[in-house]
Scaffold this motif. Structure first.
Motif, PDB file in Angstrom:
ATOM      1  N   ALA A  66      -0.812  -4.154   5.466  1.00 11.26           N
ATOM      2  CA  ALA A  66      -0.743  -2.571   4.186  1.00 11.26           C
ATOM      3  C   ALA A  66      -1.800  -2.478   3.462  1.00 11.26           C
ATOM      4  O   ALA A  66      -2.269  -1.327   3.175  1.00 11.26           O
ATOM      5  CB  ALA A  66       0.305  -3.099   2.685  1.00 11.26           C
TER       6      ALA A  66
ATOM      7  N   SER B 187       0.799   7.012   2.788  1.00 17.49           N
ATOM      8  CA  SER B 187       1.909   6.370   1.942  1.00 17.49           C
ATOM      9  C   SER B 187       3.028   6.203   2.677  1.00 17.49           C
ATOM     10  O   SER B 187       3.359   5.247   2.305  1.00 17.49           O
ATOM     11  CB  SER B 187       2.257   7.395   0.686  1.00 17.49           C
ATOM     12  N   THR B 188       3.819   6.786   3.748  1.00 14.49           N
ATOM     13  CA  THR B 188       4.589   6.106   4.291  1.00 14.49           C
ATOM     14  C   THR B 188       5.113   5.104   5.273  1.00 14.49           C
ATOM     15  O   THR B 188       5.531   4.267   5.515  1.00 14.49           O
ATOM     16  CB  THR B 188       5.328   7.852   5.300  1.00 14.49           C
TER      17      THR B 188
ATOM     18  N   ALA C 125       2.685   2.994   4.301  1.00 11.41           N
ATOM     19  CA  ALA C 125       2.615   1.805   3.975  1.00 11.41           C
ATOM     20  C   ALA C 125       4.085   1.016   2.910  1.00 11.41           C
ATOM     21  O   ALA C 125       4.141  -0.277   3.583  1.00 11.41           O
ATOM     22  CB  ALA C 125       1.079   1.833   2.913  1.00 11.41           C
ATOM     23  N   GLU C 126       4.717   2.018   2.781  1.00  9.35           N
ATOM     24  CA  GLU C 126       6.074   1.983   2.520  1.00  9.35           C
ATOM     25  C   GLU C 126       7.121   1.248   3.942  1.00  9.35           C
ATOM     26  O   GLU C 126       7.571   0.602   2.925  1.00  9.35           O
ATOM     27  CB  GLU C 126       6.849   3.422   2.075  1.00  9.35           C
ATOM     28  N   LYS C 127       6.476   1.426   4.536  1.00  8.58           N
ATOM     29  CA  LYS C 127       7.305   1.057   5.808  1.00  8.58           C
ATOM     30  C   LYS C 127       6.939  -0.175   6.140  1.00  8.58           C
ATOM     31  O   LYS C 127       8.127  -1.030   5.967  1.00  8.58           O
ATOM     32  CB  LYS C 127       7.145   1.609   7.252  1.00  8.58           C
TER      33      LYS C 127
ATOM     34  N   LEU D 104       6.385  -1.858   3.350  1.00  6.55           N
ATOM     35  CA  LEU D 104       6.111  -2.553   2.627  1.00  6.55           C
ATOM     36  C   LEU D 104       7.686  -3.461   1.941  1.00  6.55           C
ATOM     37  O   LEU D 104       8.116  -3.918   1.622  1.00  6.55           O
ATOM     38  CB  LEU D 104       5.605  -1.720   0.852  1.00  6.55           C
ATOM     39  N   GLN D 105       8.671  -2.186   3.088  1.00  7.71           N
ATOM     40  CA  GLN D 105      10.047  -1.848   2.393  1.00  7.71           C
ATOM     41  C   GLN D 105      11.021  -3.067   3.526  1.00  7.71           C
ATOM     42  O   GLN D 105      11.358  -3.727   3.049  1.00  7.71           O
ATOM     43  CB  GLN D 105      10.941  -1.162   3.323  1.00  7.71           C
TER      44      GLN D 105
ATOM     45  N   MET E 245      -1.107  -3.600  -3.141  1.00  4.30           N
ATOM     46  CA  MET E 245      -1.274  -2.480  -3.783  1.00  4.30           C
ATOM     47  C   MET E 245      -2.578  -2.155  -4.366  1.00  4.30           C
ATOM     48  O   MET E 245      -3.907  -1.298  -4.477  1.00  4.30           O
ATOM     49  CB  MET E 245      -0.399  -1.684  -4.558  1.00  4.30           C
TER      50      MET E 245
END
Length: 577
Positions: A178, A230-231, A233-235, A237-238, A299
């Motif tokens: 990430a 962003s998508t 990275a969020e994937k 992190l999820q 982050m």
């Protein structure tokens, strides 16, 4: 980086220490509550002992109240510490930016500095709040809950140890992948700020050329870049949440399975099993929160690096040891001066080559030359906005590098090609030249700059509000206000860098006449494209491709210099026609 940022805590050290102390007390109470509950169930409820229930119930209430109060205090102090820490970071960054030279600012770009002062500092603030509270709470709770769980039943507690390696490997995978994405995403934020900034500043140009569609596509492209990174990275992190839930529910099921067998076997009480469930929830919740801390740190790591770059940046221009605090006069001397701009540590081709000039104090010097002949670069060496690459620039007979920078710049007033007015009244803007200037002094310099006439036509006169960048005044009015502001400093040297280009020739002549009559002892350097703006100067300098082509009076140049004669004939004949 952490050591550098720790210097920004300063007056918020107390809050930064109290927050983890109170959160530790909160955790101790939370860990004791399941043990008290177990005693309440086993010795009070199951035994039907009301006296024990009241006694233990009172202890339980006290523990809950202490936990609640400590939690509220820890949250309050964590908020004070994090917001104060962020305020100090912004202050230190902004103050350091004020010391930057032009080359330092060019290195980062304006949009990038804005992003670092806003988005990046907010990320660090959020991370710091989690560090002083959650990052303390989670390890303390994890250790204490594990100790209590092992105290209740060693065999059931081994289930937790089996879940930890799974969580550790998962977190490492998420963090390592990430972080590079966040680094890339923050660069896209810089680009987005640049696009928005350019669009807002150049809105009149955009509309006049009907380029709204082009600007919208530019904005859309960079927004899509941010969205994609962003998508992505969020994937990643999820993945953290399902991993935590898998470990948590798996542990709960195993504790329920083996715990029920132990109860039926008589080796474990109901209260003990209930406390194990509570400790399981605390252990797994602390692990989950700890993973969130790691995610936030991942982050913020990119933000910390970007902020520290600003904080650690040293200006290319600095005072020497024992600087001089007095400028004797306005004489200027260039001795074998060459200058080249540098970008990211690499020096480009020279834009000024072997310049030698000797200007007496009080002289009026005109400078003309074609576009790109380095007229602005030459005069920017005088107040030390840049340092000469080779040679020496002297003011008052002293190398400019030996002066205190503020002292030198106080003695040199410069009206740049792209000068700025700031939001505020006309008086507020003019007092940038001298914050203690009286109303009479302000009116006097405005008359010299031929600005008093149009100012008095405004309904609020000198109290007229100027919009950001001077967008509610014309180009010529803006230039005259900037000249008045420069005159208010009462400088020894006044530099006008093509600063009358937007005024008519009559007004230009009146300004020059006022200079000759009102400030005869001030050295005046006038860069212009019009011959009429410089022909009355004591001497005129002609620059050609960064070199001195000629230096003399109007009559001498008209007689001996082809470039000047050609300019004069083309402009004067055009004027006659």
């Amino acid at each position: 980086m952490l050591k550098r940022l720790s210097l920004c805590i300063r007056q918020y050290k107390k809050a930064s220490i109290l927050a983890p102390i109170f959160v530790t007390l909160e955790v101790v109470m939370e860990v004791l509550i399941p043990a008290i509950m177990a005693v309440l169930i086993d010795t009070g409820i199951e035994a039907g002992d009301m006296a024990a229930i009241k006694r233990i119930g009172l202890i339980l209430i006290i523990a809950c109240v202490i936990s609640l109060v400590c939690g509220a205090l820890s949250g309050t102090y964590a908020a004070i510490a994090s917001t104060g820490f962020a305020a100090n970071i912004r202050k230190d960054m902004f103050y350091n930016v004020q010391k930057f030279s032009f080359s330092n600012i060019d290195k980062f770009s304006t949009s990038s500095i804005v992003t670092r002062l806003t988005t990046d500092v907010t990320n660090i603030q959020n991370a710091y709040q989690m560090v002083v509270r959650i990052a303390v709470r989670c390890p303390v709770m994890l250790i204490l809950a594990l100790v209590m769980a092992f105290g209740v039943n060693v065999r059931l507690s081994l289930i937790f140890l089996g879940a930890m390696p799974i969580l550790g490997i998962g977190l490492y995978f998420i963090m390592t992948r990430a972080h590079p994405i966040f680094e890339k995403m923050f660069k896209f934020y810089d680009k987005l700020n640049l696009v928005v900034q350019e669009n807002l500043r150049g809105m009149r140009v955009v509309k006049s050329f009907v380029r709204e569609d082009f600007e919208e596509n530019k904005f859309k492209d960079v927004s899509n870049d941010i969205y994609k990174s962003s998508t992505m990275a969020e994937k990643l992190l999820q993945l953290n949440m399902p991993l935590m839930q898998f470990a948590m529910y798996g542990c709960m099921l195993l504790i329920a399975w083996f715990g029920s067998k132990l109860i039926f076997g008589g080796s474990m009480t109901t209260g003990a099993l209930m406390s194990m469930f509570s400790y399981a929830a605390q252990i797994l919740m602390s692990l989950m929160m700890l993973s969130m801390v790691f995610v936030m740190i991942t982050m913020s790591k990119a933000s910390v690096e970007r902020v520290c770059e600003i904080l650690d940046e040293k200006s290319d221009l600095a005072n020497c040891e024992n600087p001089i605090y007095n400028v004797p006069d306005g004489s200027i001397k260039f001795e074998n001066v060459s200058f080249a701009y540098s970008h990211e540590g690499h020096t480009g081709a020279p834009v000024l080559d072997n310049i030698n000039l000797d200007i007496k104090s009080g002289e009026t010097i005109g400078i003309i030359g074609g576009t790109g002949s380095s007229k602005s670069s030459l005069v920017q060496l005088i107040p030390r906005l840049f340092d000469a690459t080779e040679g020496c620039v002297k003011v008052g007979g002293i190398d400019v590098r030996k002066y205190d920078i503020e002292t030198l710049r106080e003695a040199v007033s410069m009206v740049l090609q792209k000068n700025e007015l700031f939001s505020g009244t006309i008086k507020d803007n003019l007092r940038w030249g001298n914050e203690k200037a009286t109303d009479e002094e302000i009116v006097k310099v405005c008359k010299q700059a031929q600005a008093d006439g149009f100012i008095m036509e405004f309904p609020d006169k000198y109290d007229t509000y100027i919009e950001q960048g001077g967008s509610n005044v014309s180009g010529g009015q803006k230039q005259r206000l900037c000249i008045a502001r420069a005159l208010l400093k009462k400088p020894k040297i006044l530099i006008l860098d093509d600063s009358t280009s937007a005024v008519d020739t009559k007004t230009d002549a009146l300004i020059r006449k006022a200079f000759a009559e009102e400030i005869p002892d001030t050295t005046k350097i006038i860069i212009a494209q019009r011959i009429s703006s410089v022909q009355d100067s004591d001497r005129i300098l002609i620059l050609d491709n960064g070199k001195i082509n000629a230096f003399g009076t109007h009559d001498e140049l008209l007689k001996n210099n082809d470039i000047y004669r050609e300019l004069y004939n083309s402009q004067m004949k055009g004027g006659e026609e």
